[in-house]
Design an enzyme around this catalytic site. Sequence first.
Site, PDB file in Angstrom:
ATOM      1  N   LYS A  11       0.968  -1.144  -0.100  1.00  0.00           N
ATOM      2  CA  LYS A  11       0.134  -0.134  -0.081  1.00  0.00           C
ATOM      3  C   LYS A  11       0.837   1.102  -0.065  1.00  0.00           C
ATOM      4  O   LYS A  11       2.006   1.104   0.425  1.00  0.00           O
ATOM      5  CB  LYS A  11      -0.748   0.075   1.306  1.00  0.00           C
ATOM      6  CG  LYS A  11      -0.442  -0.022   2.724  1.00  0.00           C
ATOM      7  CD  LYS A  11       0.263   1.537   3.164  1.00  0.00           C
ATOM      8  CE  LYS A  11       0.919   1.257   4.398  1.00  0.00           C
ATOM      9  NZ  LYS A  11       1.559   2.665   4.710  1.00  0.00           N
ATOM     10  N   ASP A 138      -2.023  -2.304  10.605  1.00  0.00           N
ATOM     11  CA  ASP A 138      -2.210  -2.107   9.172  1.00  0.00           C
ATOM     12  C   ASP A 138      -2.747  -3.437   8.502  1.00  0.00           C
ATOM     13  O   ASP A 138      -3.227  -3.530   7.383  1.00  0.00           O
ATOM     14  CB  ASP A 138      -0.835  -1.895   8.279  1.00  0.00           C
ATOM     15  CG  ASP A 138      -0.555  -0.485   8.370  1.00  0.00           C
ATOM     16  OD1 ASP A 138      -1.235   0.458   9.014  1.00  0.00           O
ATOM     17  OD2 ASP A 138       0.702  -0.046   8.240  1.00  0.00           O
TER      18      ASP A 138
HETATM   19  P1  ATP Z   1       4.392  -0.437   7.664  1.00  0.00           P
HETATM   20  O1  ATP Z   1       4.172   0.540   6.350  1.00  0.00           O
HETATM   21  O2  ATP Z   1       3.223  -1.098   7.944  1.00  0.00           O
HETATM   22  O3  ATP Z   1       5.107   0.373   8.794  1.00  0.00           O
HETATM   23  P2  ATP Z   1       7.100  -1.403   6.457  1.00  0.00           P
HETATM   24  O4  ATP Z   1       6.494  -1.472   4.995  1.00  0.00           O
HETATM   25  O5  ATP Z   1       7.454  -0.056   6.969  1.00  0.00           O
HETATM   26  O6  ATP Z   1       5.630  -1.669   7.093  1.00  0.00           O
HETATM   27  P3  ATP Z   1       7.823  -3.998   6.733  1.00  0.00           P
HETATM   28  O7  ATP Z   1       8.351  -4.299   5.553  1.00  0.00           O
HETATM   29  O8  ATP Z   1       6.631  -4.757   7.073  1.00  0.00           O
HETATM   30  O9  ATP Z   1       7.691  -2.444   6.909  1.00  0.00           O
HETATM   31  O10 ATP Z   1       8.991  -4.624   7.911  1.00  0.00           O
HETATM   32  C1  ATP Z   1       9.108  -3.877   9.227  1.00  0.00           C
HETATM   33  C2  ATP Z   1       9.977  -4.927   9.798  1.00  0.00           C
HETATM   34  O11 ATP Z   1       9.495  -6.238  10.212  1.00  0.00           O
HETATM   35  C3  ATP Z   1      11.090  -5.384   9.192  1.00  0.00           C
HETATM   36  O12 ATP Z   1      12.408  -5.066   9.932  1.00  0.00           O
HETATM   37  C4  ATP Z   1      11.522  -6.646   9.036  1.00  0.00           C
HETATM   38  O13 ATP Z   1      12.468  -7.439   9.269  1.00  0.00           O
HETATM   39  C5  ATP Z   1      10.211  -7.339   9.884  1.00  0.00           C
HETATM   40  N1  ATP Z   1       9.353  -8.578   9.362  1.00  0.00           N
HETATM   41  C6  ATP Z   1       8.969  -9.577   9.905  1.00  0.00           C
HETATM   42  N2  ATP Z   1       8.014 -10.147   9.152  1.00  0.00           N
HETATM   43  C7  ATP Z   1       8.124  -9.721   7.899  1.00  0.00           C
HETATM   44  C8  ATP Z   1       7.570 -10.038   6.640  1.00  0.00           C
HETATM   45  N3  ATP Z   1       6.887 -11.148   6.590  1.00  0.00           N
HETATM   46  N4  ATP Z   1       7.862  -9.242   5.691  1.00  0.00           N
HETATM   47  C9  ATP Z   1       8.474  -8.101   5.766  1.00  0.00           C
HETATM   48  N5  ATP Z   1       9.096  -7.567   6.962  1.00  0.00           N
HETATM   49  C10 ATP Z   1       8.911  -8.484   8.172  1.00  0.00           C
END
Ligand code: ATP
Length: 292
Positions: A11, A138
């Site tokens: 998203k 989220d």
């Molecule tokens: P948001 O926009 O909800 O804040 P994000 O895109 O910033 O999410 P993610 O890619 O979800 O962040 O990753 C955040 C942290 O979660 C990372 O440090 C990652 O190592 C950990 N993590 C745990 N499981 C997963 C997964 N299935 N995919 C991605 N990251 C993961």
Amino acid sequence: MKKIQLKSRAKINLSLDVLGKRPDGYHEVKMIMQEIDLYDNIILVEKRHEDSIKIISECPYIPKDRTNIAYRAAEVLKKNFDISWGVNIYIEKNIPVAAGMAGGSSNAAAVLKGLNTLWDLKLTQQQLMDIGITIGADVPFCIMGGAAIAEGMGEKLTPIEGLRNTWILVAKPSISVSTAEVYSRLDLEKINKKPDTEKLLEAMERGDLYALSHNMVNVLETVTLKQHPIIKELKRKMMEYQALGSMMSGSGPTVFGIYKDYKKAKSAKNNLAIINKQTFLIQSYSKGNKDE
Ligand code: ATP
């Protein structure tokens, strides 16, 4: 051996406002979320003779143990519904990790939806969303898909008509940004530009990408743009490459640009990819996840 394959889409935030800090430390937000057609592939393979949950992925940046949010999603369903079977969760990562695009939350949502089918739990979308919120703020939006106004911690959702026929150029610079740190550095007193959600919604309803692009605001940029000049530079580049508007998604560091015209978007992608490796050109996705 039953298996199921799902698309786990990212998203972007078309707006992000922080309304205040709650006594429990969480921030009250109001944002417009839009699902995009950049996705991880998730394959769930049931194991009837074993009861373990296993994460299998070639991506070096995500955990393979129970700290993986997709693992937690499977674990919650397994415990709540007393399931004695195991599951292998294969994650083919395309969504940049820790980028502000809800990659992890989206994986958790895909696992909840997929196991609902694989384990024949017959849960409604609302029931899945209620379970989702216990895993991450989220996750309910990722279950619902499409586009929505998200309030509260991000879990109070009002579905809206999302963007159609819109090209989104996404650039993730090779820096890491901690969501917790961005929020802790946010000074609510110093925010002088806030998104006008009503105005943005009207623009979306009219399909007026120009008005939308000119009114997008993410208050978290007040923190990240100062700390990471590359984010500002990517926004500037996107505008130079004729985006209608450009903004950081979530707590960053991903920057996106909005384009109506495919040729302009494609040319911008080619130029930007020279200086920024993780650059993607995709479309918005507004049908929700009804095809899966
Ligand atoms: P948001 O926009 O909800 O804040 P994000 O895109 O910033 O999410 P993610 O890619 O979800 O962040 O990753 C955040 C942290 O979660 C990372 O440090 C990652 O190592 C950990 N993590 C745990 N499981 C997963 C997964 N299935 N995919 C991605 N990251 C993961």
